[in-house]
Design a protein around this motif. Sequence first.
Motif, PDB file in Angstrom:
ATOM      1  N   UNK A 102       5.777  11.844 -21.943  1.00 35.06           N
ATOM      2  CA  UNK A 102       4.698  12.827 -22.024  1.00 35.06           C
ATOM      3  C   UNK A 102       3.497  12.449 -21.157  1.00 35.06           C
ATOM      4  N   UNK A 103       3.344  11.156 -20.894  1.00 36.35           N
ATOM      5  CA  UNK A 103       2.260  10.671 -20.039  1.00 36.35           C
ATOM      6  C   UNK A 103       2.879   9.760 -18.985  1.00 36.35           C
ATOM      7  N   UNK A 104       2.483   9.982 -17.731  1.00 35.89           N
ATOM      8  CA  UNK A 104       2.944   9.088 -16.665  1.00 35.89           C
ATOM      9  C   UNK A 104       1.772   8.707 -15.780  1.00 35.89           C
ATOM     10  N   UNK A 105       1.850   7.485 -15.257  1.00 31.30           N
ATOM     11  CA  UNK A 105       0.817   6.937 -14.395  1.00 31.30           C
ATOM     12  C   UNK A 105       1.505   6.375 -13.158  1.00 31.30           C
ATOM     13  N   UNK A 106       0.983   6.692 -11.973  1.00 34.37           N
ATOM     14  CA  UNK A 106       1.504   6.116 -10.736  1.00 34.37           C
ATOM     15  C   UNK A 106       0.485   5.130 -10.186  1.00 34.37           C
ATOM     16  N   UNK A 107       1.002   3.943  -9.788  1.00 35.50           N
ATOM     17  CA  UNK A 107       0.173   2.901  -9.199  1.00 35.50           C
ATOM     18  C   UNK A 107       0.734   2.538  -7.839  1.00 35.50           C
ATOM     19  N   UNK A 108      -0.159   2.053  -6.968  1.00 36.01           N
ATOM     20  CA  UNK A 108       0.315   1.478  -5.716  1.00 36.01           C
ATOM     21  C   UNK A 108       0.918   0.119  -6.029  1.00 36.01           C
ATOM     22  N   UNK A 109       1.591  -0.464  -5.059  1.00 37.63           N
ATOM     23  CA  UNK A 109       2.150  -1.790  -5.239  1.00 37.63           C
ATOM     24  C   UNK A 109       1.087  -2.839  -5.507  1.00 37.63           C
ATOM     25  N   UNK A 110      -0.160  -2.518  -5.173  1.00 35.91           N
ATOM     26  CA  UNK A 110      -1.275  -3.437  -5.427  1.00 35.91           C
ATOM     27  C   UNK A 110      -1.951  -3.173  -6.764  1.00 35.91           C
ATOM     28  N   UNK A 111      -1.427  -2.210  -7.529  1.00 38.98           N
ATOM     29  CA  UNK A 111      -1.967  -1.954  -8.860  1.00 38.98           C
ATOM     30  C   UNK A 111      -3.070  -0.918  -8.913  1.00 38.98           C
ATOM     31  N   UNK A 112      -3.341  -0.218  -7.811  1.00 44.66           N
ATOM     32  CA  UNK A 112      -4.371   0.821  -7.812  1.00 44.66           C
ATOM     33  C   UNK A 112      -3.781   2.110  -8.375  1.00 44.66           C
ATOM     34  N   UNK A 113      -4.478   2.723  -9.338  1.00 42.66           N
ATOM     35  CA  UNK A 113      -3.979   3.949  -9.946  1.00 42.66           C
ATOM     36  C   UNK A 113      -4.068   5.094  -8.939  1.00 42.66           C
ATOM     37  N   UNK A 114      -2.943   5.783  -8.758  1.00 43.33           N
ATOM     38  CA  UNK A 114      -2.873   6.889  -7.805  1.00 43.33           C
ATOM     39  C   UNK A 114      -2.914   8.244  -8.498  1.00 43.33           C
ATOM     40  N   UNK A 115      -2.263   8.351  -9.661  1.00 47.06           N
ATOM     41  CA  UNK A 115      -2.270   9.627 -10.365  1.00 47.06           C
ATOM     42  C   UNK A 115      -1.932   9.428 -11.842  1.00 47.06           C
ATOM     43  N   UNK A 116      -2.327  10.420 -12.619  1.00 46.97           N
ATOM     44  CA  UNK A 116      -2.018  10.478 -14.049  1.00 46.97           C
ATOM     45  C   UNK A 116      -1.493  11.880 -14.323  1.00 46.97           C
ATOM     46  N   UNK A 117      -0.381  11.981 -15.043  1.00 45.09           N
ATOM     47  CA  UNK A 117       0.157  13.279 -15.440  1.00 45.09           C
ATOM     48  C   UNK A 117       0.298  13.291 -16.955  1.00 45.09           C
ATOM     49  N   UNK A 149       0.825  -1.205   0.000  1.00 42.81           N
ATOM     50  CA  UNK A 149       0.000   0.000   0.000  1.00 42.81           C
ATOM     51  C   UNK A 149       0.864   1.261   0.000  1.00 42.81           C
ATOM     52  N   UNK A 150       2.053   1.171   0.561  1.00 39.08           N
ATOM     53  CA  UNK A 150       2.939   2.329   0.681  1.00 39.08           C
ATOM     54  C   UNK A 150       3.835   2.533  -0.535  1.00 39.08           C
ATOM     55  N   UNK A 151       4.049   1.491  -1.317  1.00 35.53           N
ATOM     56  CA  UNK A 151       4.945   1.552  -2.466  1.00 35.53           C
ATOM     57  C   UNK A 151       4.215   2.126  -3.670  1.00 35.53           C
ATOM     58  N   UNK A 152       4.909   2.968  -4.431  1.00 34.05           N
ATOM     59  CA  UNK A 152       4.364   3.476  -5.682  1.00 34.05           C
ATOM     60  C   UNK A 152       5.344   3.178  -6.811  1.00 34.05           C
ATOM     61  N   UNK A 153       4.799   2.795  -7.960  1.00 33.67           N
ATOM     62  CA  UNK A 153       5.601   2.619  -9.166  1.00 33.67           C
ATOM     63  C   UNK A 153       5.043   3.556 -10.224  1.00 33.67           C
TER      64      UNK A 153
END
Length: 106
Positions: free
Chosen positions: A38-53, A26-30
């Motif tokens: 030009x596009x980036x996506x951050x997910x939790x270690x469980x695969x939940x999307x956290x942000x889109x830039x 839950x604490x890890x982000x990839x």
Amino acid sequence: MADFLGLMKQAAELKSKMETMQAQLDQIEVEGTSGGGLVSVKLSGKGEMKSVKIDETLIKPSEKEIVEDLIVAAHADARRKAETLLQEKMKDVTGGLPLPPGMKLF
């Protein structure tokens, strides 16, 4: 009987390690990227999307489909990284034994 008690102790230790690992995920982000960053996506270690830039140069109505495709590609990149990270963590927890094919932890 001693073997059974030892097995039960190992199972309890594995359960404890798994719970700890789940909390860590839950604490890890990839971060996954596409379109040369030009596009980036951050997910939790469980695969939940956290942000889109999205780089502002892509925000044009005529390029809507391109941006949508890049988001999907960035998400896939981040998901692959999260799965690799999970496999590495599982090796630590299980002492190097691989997960059986198809076994999911989240």
